[in-house]
Design an enzyme around this catalytic site. Structure first.
Site, PDB file in Angstrom:
ATOM      1  N   GLU A 104       0.832  -1.203   0.000  1.00 41.39           N
ATOM      2  CA  GLU A 104       0.000   0.000   0.000  1.00 41.39           C
ATOM      3  C   GLU A 104       0.866   1.252   0.000  1.00 41.39           C
ATOM      4  O   GLU A 104       0.571   2.232  -0.679  1.00 41.39           O
ATOM      5  CB  GLU A 104      -0.910  -0.029   1.231  1.00 41.39           C
ATOM      6  CG  GLU A 104      -2.146   0.826   1.120  1.00 41.39           C
ATOM      7  CD  GLU A 104      -3.142   0.525   2.244  1.00 41.39           C
ATOM      8  OE1 GLU A 104      -3.973  -0.370   2.055  1.00 41.39           O
ATOM      9  OE2 GLU A 104      -3.051   1.156   3.311  1.00 41.39           O
TER      10      GLU A 104
ATOM     11  N   CYS B 239     -10.135  -1.171  14.792  1.00 39.40           N
ATOM     12  CA  CYS B 239     -10.385  -2.596  15.070  1.00 39.40           C
ATOM     13  C   CYS B 239     -10.524  -2.888  16.564  1.00 39.40           C
ATOM     14  O   CYS B 239     -11.190  -3.852  16.939  1.00 39.40           O
ATOM     15  CB  CYS B 239      -9.273  -3.449  14.497  1.00 39.40           C
ATOM     16  SG  CYS B 239      -8.967  -3.119  12.760  1.00 39.40           S
TER      17      CYS B 239
ATOM     18  N   LYS C  19     -14.829  -9.787   8.619  1.00 37.05           N
ATOM     19  CA  LYS C  19     -13.748 -10.672   8.152  1.00 37.05           C
ATOM     20  C   LYS C  19     -14.293 -12.046   7.772  1.00 37.05           C
ATOM     21  O   LYS C  19     -13.720 -12.741   6.946  1.00 37.05           O
ATOM     22  CB  LYS C  19     -12.681 -10.821   9.241  1.00 37.05           C
ATOM     23  CG  LYS C  19     -11.854  -9.566   9.464  1.00 37.05           C
ATOM     24  CD  LYS C  19     -10.814  -9.369   8.373  1.00 37.05           C
ATOM     25  CE  LYS C  19     -10.110  -8.032   8.532  1.00 37.05           C
ATOM     26  NZ  LYS C  19      -9.369  -7.648   7.320  1.00 37.05           N
TER      27      LYS C  19
ATOM     28  N   GLU D  69     -15.412 -11.482   4.369  1.00 37.42           N
ATOM     29  CA  GLU D  69     -14.279 -11.201   3.482  1.00 37.42           C
ATOM     30  C   GLU D  69     -13.584 -12.485   3.036  1.00 37.42           C
ATOM     31  O   GLU D  69     -13.274 -12.662   1.859  1.00 37.42           O
ATOM     32  CB  GLU D  69     -13.270 -10.282   4.187  1.00 37.42           C
ATOM     33  CG  GLU D  69     -12.115  -9.859   3.286  1.00 37.42           C
ATOM     34  CD  GLU D  69     -11.015  -9.112   4.042  1.00 37.42           C
ATOM     35  OE1 GLU D  69     -10.643  -9.552   5.141  1.00 37.42           O
ATOM     36  OE2 GLU D  69     -10.536  -8.096   3.530  1.00 37.42           O
TER      37      GLU D  69
ATOM     38  N   SER E  70      -6.908   1.998  -2.294  1.00 35.83           N
ATOM     39  CA  SER E  70      -5.758   1.177  -2.646  1.00 35.83           C
ATOM     40  C   SER E  70      -6.258  -0.202  -3.069  1.00 35.83           C
ATOM     41  O   SER E  70      -7.268  -0.694  -2.566  1.00 35.83           O
ATOM     42  CB  SER E  70      -4.854   1.048  -1.426  1.00 35.83           C
ATOM     43  OG  SER E  70      -4.014  -0.065  -1.559  1.00 35.83           O
TER      44      SER E  70
ATOM     45  N   GLU F 200       2.270   1.775  -3.389  1.00 36.30           N
ATOM     46  CA  GLU F 200       1.194   2.273  -4.253  1.00 36.30           C
ATOM     47  C   GLU F 200       0.942   3.760  -3.980  1.00 36.30           C
ATOM     48  O   GLU F 200       0.806   4.566  -4.901  1.00 36.30           O
ATOM     49  CB  GLU F 200      -0.073   1.455  -3.986  1.00 36.30           C
ATOM     50  CG  GLU F 200      -1.169   1.663  -5.009  1.00 36.30           C
ATOM     51  CD  GLU F 200      -2.468   0.940  -4.632  1.00 36.30           C
ATOM     52  OE1 GLU F 200      -2.447   0.103  -3.693  1.00 36.30           O
ATOM     53  OE2 GLU F 200      -3.487   1.226  -5.269  1.00 36.30           O
TER      54      GLU F 200
ATOM     55  N   GLU G  56     -12.928 -13.647  -4.863  1.00 37.66           N
ATOM     56  CA  GLU G  56     -11.599 -13.176  -5.287  1.00 37.66           C
ATOM     57  C   GLU G  56     -10.493 -13.766  -4.432  1.00 37.66           C
ATOM     58  O   GLU G  56      -9.338 -13.763  -4.824  1.00 37.66           O
ATOM     59  CB  GLU G  56     -11.488 -11.652  -5.163  1.00 37.66           C
ATOM     60  CG  GLU G  56     -12.577 -10.843  -5.822  1.00 37.66           C
ATOM     61  CD  GLU G  56     -13.711 -10.528  -4.869  1.00 37.66           C
ATOM     62  OE1 GLU G  56     -14.638 -11.366  -4.803  1.00 37.66           O
ATOM     63  OE2 GLU G  56     -13.693  -9.496  -4.204  1.00 37.66           O
TER      64      GLU G  56
ATOM     65  N   CYS H 289      -7.860  -1.858   4.193  1.00 34.00           N
ATOM     66  CA  CYS H 289      -7.675  -3.004   5.101  1.00 34.00           C
ATOM     67  C   CYS H 289      -8.975  -3.482   5.712  1.00 34.00           C
ATOM     68  O   CYS H 289      -9.071  -4.604   6.170  1.00 34.00           O
ATOM     69  CB  CYS H 289      -6.780  -2.648   6.277  1.00 34.00           C
ATOM     70  SG  CYS H 289      -5.356  -1.736   5.814  1.00 34.00           S
TER      71      CYS H 289
END
Lengths: 161, 596
Positions: free
Chosen positions: B288, B518, B373, B376, B334, B291, B381, B314
């Site tokens: 990141e 978090c 999560k 996710e 990102s 980038e 993907e 994230c």
């Protein structure tokens, strides 16, 4: 969960909703008034209409849906071509409106608030049309029927079929 | 509270007191040590948001001169008021109210997932309810399963706390009270399932639900079975925020760091390797950060095509949020995958090769402070031929339950270290757990890569804190870099709207869905809105960072080795393939082809 609550909005429908929301200054507190005007126009409030209103007023669709389902005046089902309203006000009720209503339910095979699959009839109740002398009263579309009894229901329906 | 505020005096039970005008009876009573029971009420102290629909009526009190009992959470104290909080009339009313609530609640406490941690259960106990004298209609609603959250609305008491979190704090708008009377239910639009709603799975609704109506999808049984399977190598990664909160489940003070004990407990549970998501956080910074620098350099050299600002990616609930509500901005964040997914991807390629285990025999479990999560790791993907890079994501609460279930005495465990190589991390990886941490970690690395000079300082305290939206300008050796930080999706929305209207002047923005980052995740031990708990967890995170020998991601030797042996360089073809992702327009549309 209703299945047939979605439609494809036409350009002019979108514009109509935009106009109504604009006339209330996009104020969230005017949601009920917006819903009234929009339902008057479409006859009901399908999902996509609610979504459009939500996006115009910058509020969540869930909230709009919450208000639509809270107030019995709002409906998400289209009214039939001939909306049937049975008066269940006191006078009509004591003279047998309940039995008349039951007969309509049986003949049309739908419940109060529903519309027949062919879109022809929808069934609803109302409280007193001011014609208590004619009790029990039934309205189909613009036409009023007085002193209705259960055995006259078939005849009334035949008139519109 | 402002000093010059008008004061009023009132009597509560045997106490006479003065309070500023505007204080509720509930808050006034607290000042003299009277703890009026509440159920639907919830105050988020640091956000000035209070849920007080006065719907449950548990907090009723007697007000002299009024005919009816008054809900203390929503009744303002007035001058000369005389309140009784524990008269016979009040106590009887409270008990009756509770019995009426319970008459429409399933009596399956013994097997309910919330048992022992249920506010309704505790309140019934506190009020001394020993029988339910009322029999009446019982709500009956279908259960709704999503990859992260289960809705069992029969257990809902309509406290509306979830609605407050979803609408006021997060501005997601997935939930609303719908219908009326016994049919009333908290639901997504058109009573769709959560999967067909704008829900981001942030889990903040679950974190405030007083009953078992909203709970997380529980994967502990699957994990137990895999741990017992001798043909599988089961490895685990732990997110930074878990170590700062897990102790609370074992009666430790908030802010107690239990990193070493947590590692020991995971070994006791039978994980073959205990690794750290912080390692992948360091890896995230490499990708990141590179980038960011790439985009920044293009931007600074006058490239008009380059998209600015760059947004962190994230947080999976944040990704869901912009995919569902801001699909026009998909090219801003990102492309770096989250640390959880980077870990899974590296574990099932680089690490599996290293230990000679086939991909299908390697199971990756993650311990996360987060419910999103869970969703996710199921995204297409992040699967290879149907096999997910991360098999299961357990929440901090699930891990605590698993440890207790396995007869492990957490207190008596000796502290142990993470395994190598995927367990080594820098302090920069640790601070991912608190709001502002990701961008601070990125600054530590990007600064040195950009300027070629050593960082003038390690602690960027200007990026830390609990204010919902923060900004700072960091001097990159003559180039001022503007940074924005938002936590809580409500704050994120404001920022996104500002970007959409091109009014945004930042180079980089960090966004975390949950208030506090978090550490305040939907999978953490319940904090009941107390911001001092979040603060303590945050301090613990920065303590762990300060105690690390390595504080910058690019100095983590195992990261360097990973690039040398396997990935090549940040943003290399292989790195793109394994560590980056695409975003999709997932806007919810309620339409089909029928004409009006």
């Amino acid at each position: 969960m209703a299945d047939n609550i979605t439609i494809k909005l036409k350009k002019e429908d979108n514009e109509f909703i935009e106009k109504v929301c604009a006339s209330f200054n996009y104020s969230k507190t005017e949601l009920i008034n917006v819903l009234h005007q929009v339902q008057e126009h479409f006859g009901y409030l399908p999902a996509e209409v609610q979504e459009k209103i939500a996006s115009e007023l910058k509020m969540s669709v869930a909230k709009v849906f919450g208000v639509v389902t809270f107030y019995s005046f709002f409906t998400m089902l289209p009214k039939g071509e001939f909306p049937i309203s049975i008066c269940t006000g006191t006078a009509c009720y004591v003279r047998g409106a309940e039995k008349v209503l039951d007969e309509f339910r049986k003949q049309l095979n739908i419940e109060v608030g529903q519309t027949t699959p062919d879109g022809k009839f929808s069934l609803g109740c109302l409280r007193c049309v001011g014609a208590c002398g004619l009790a029990p009263v039934v309205m189909v579309g613009e036409k009023t029927f007085g002193r209705v009894s259960a055995d006259k229901v078939e005849e009334i329906l035949a008139e519109f079929r | 509270m402002a000093e010059n505020k008008e004061m009023i005096s009132l009597t509560i039970d045997k106490h006479q007191l003065e309070v500023p005008k505007g204080t509720t009876v509930l808050d006034a009573a607290k000042l003299v040590g009277i703890d009026i029971p509440t159920l639907c009420h919830m105050k988020l102290h640091n956000m000035g948001i209070e849920n007080k629909p006065a719907g449950c009526r548990i907090c009723v009190v007697e007000v002299q001169g009024r005919r009816n009992l008054a809900p203390s959470c929503a009744t303002e104290a007035t001058d000369g008021m005389v309140i009784k909080t524990n008269s016979m009339r009040v106590l009887n009313a409270r008990q009756t109210v509770m019995e009426l609530i319970l008459s429409d609640h399933p009596a399956d406490c013994l097997t309910c997932v919330k048992s022992g941690d249920c506010e309704l259960q505790s309140m019934a106990h506190r009020l001394g309810v020993r029988e339910i004298r009322y029999q009446g209609e019982q709500s009956c609603y279908r259960e709704d399963f999503s990859p992260s959250i289960i809705r069992d609305m029969d257990k809902c008491i309509m406290c509306r706390r979830c609605e407050m979190m979803c609408n006021e704090v997060q501005t997601v708008g997935a939930l609303s009270g719908v219908h009326r009377g016994f049919n009333a239910v908290v639901s997504p639009a058109f009573e769709m399932d959560l999967v067909n709603s704008v829900c981001t799975y942030c889990g903040q609704c679950v974190a405030v639900c007083p009953t078992g109506a909203l709970t997380e999808v529980n994967h502990t049984n699957e994990v137990i079975k895999l741990l017992a399977d001798p043909t599988k190598t089961v490895i685990v990664q732990t997110a930074p925020a878990v170590r700062a909160a897990l102790g609370e489940e074992f009666d430790k003070e908030p802010g107690t760091l239990v990193t070493g004990k947590m590692v020991a407990a995971l070994r006791e549970l039978g994980f073959d390797y205990v690794f750290d998501t912080d390692f992948a956080a360091d890896l995230t910074i490499m990708e990141e950060g590179t980038e960011l620098l790439g985009r920044l350099n293009k931007y600074l050299s006058g490239d008009k095509e380059v998209k600015m600002p760059i947004l962190t990616s994230c947080c999976p609930a944040w990704v869901n949020f912009f995919e569902k509500q801001f699909p026009d901005l998909l090219d801003i964040p990102s492309t770096a995958r989250s640390p959880q997914q980077m870990f899974g991807s590296i574990a099932k390629t680089y690490f599996a090769d290293k230990i000679g285990v086939k991909r299908e025999d390697l199971i990756v479990v993650s311990i996360m402070p987060c419910l999103a999560k869970k969703y996710e790791c199921q995204r297409d993907e992040f699967k290879v031929d149907g096999d997910p890079d991360v098999n299961f994501a357990l929440s901090t609460r699930e891990l605590a339950a698993l440890i207790k279930h396995a007869n492990i005495d957490f207190d008596s465990l000796h502290e142990e270290d993470f395994d190598r190589p995927l367990g080594e991390s820098s302090g920069a990886g640790v601070i991912f757990g608190a709001t502002g941490g990701v961008i601070e970690a990125a600054v530590r690395t990007a600064y040195e890569l950009h300027t070629g000079k050593p960082l003038p300082k390690l602690d960027y305290t200007e990026l830390r804190g609990l204010e919902g939206f923060r900004q700072a300008v960091i001097d990159f050796d003559g180039t001022p870099i503007s940074i924005g930080i938002a936590h809580g999706l409500g704050n994120a929305r404001k920022l996104l709207e500002c970007i959409r209207e091109n009014k945004c002047v930042y180079h980089a923005i960090e966004i975390m869905s949950c208030p506090g980052g978090c550490i305040g995740g939907g999978g953490q031990p319940l904090h009941h809105g107390h911001s001092e708990i979040l603060k303590a967890r945050m301090e613990a995170i920065y303590r762990e960072d300060a105690g690390k020998p390595i504080r910058k991601s690019h100095e983590n030797p195992y990261i360097t080795k990973l690039y040398e042996e396997f990935l090549g360089a940040p943003l290399s073809k292989k790195a793109h393939h394994l560590l980056h992702t695409n975003y999709f327009d997932r806007k919810i549309k309620f339409e089909d082809s029928k004409e009006c």
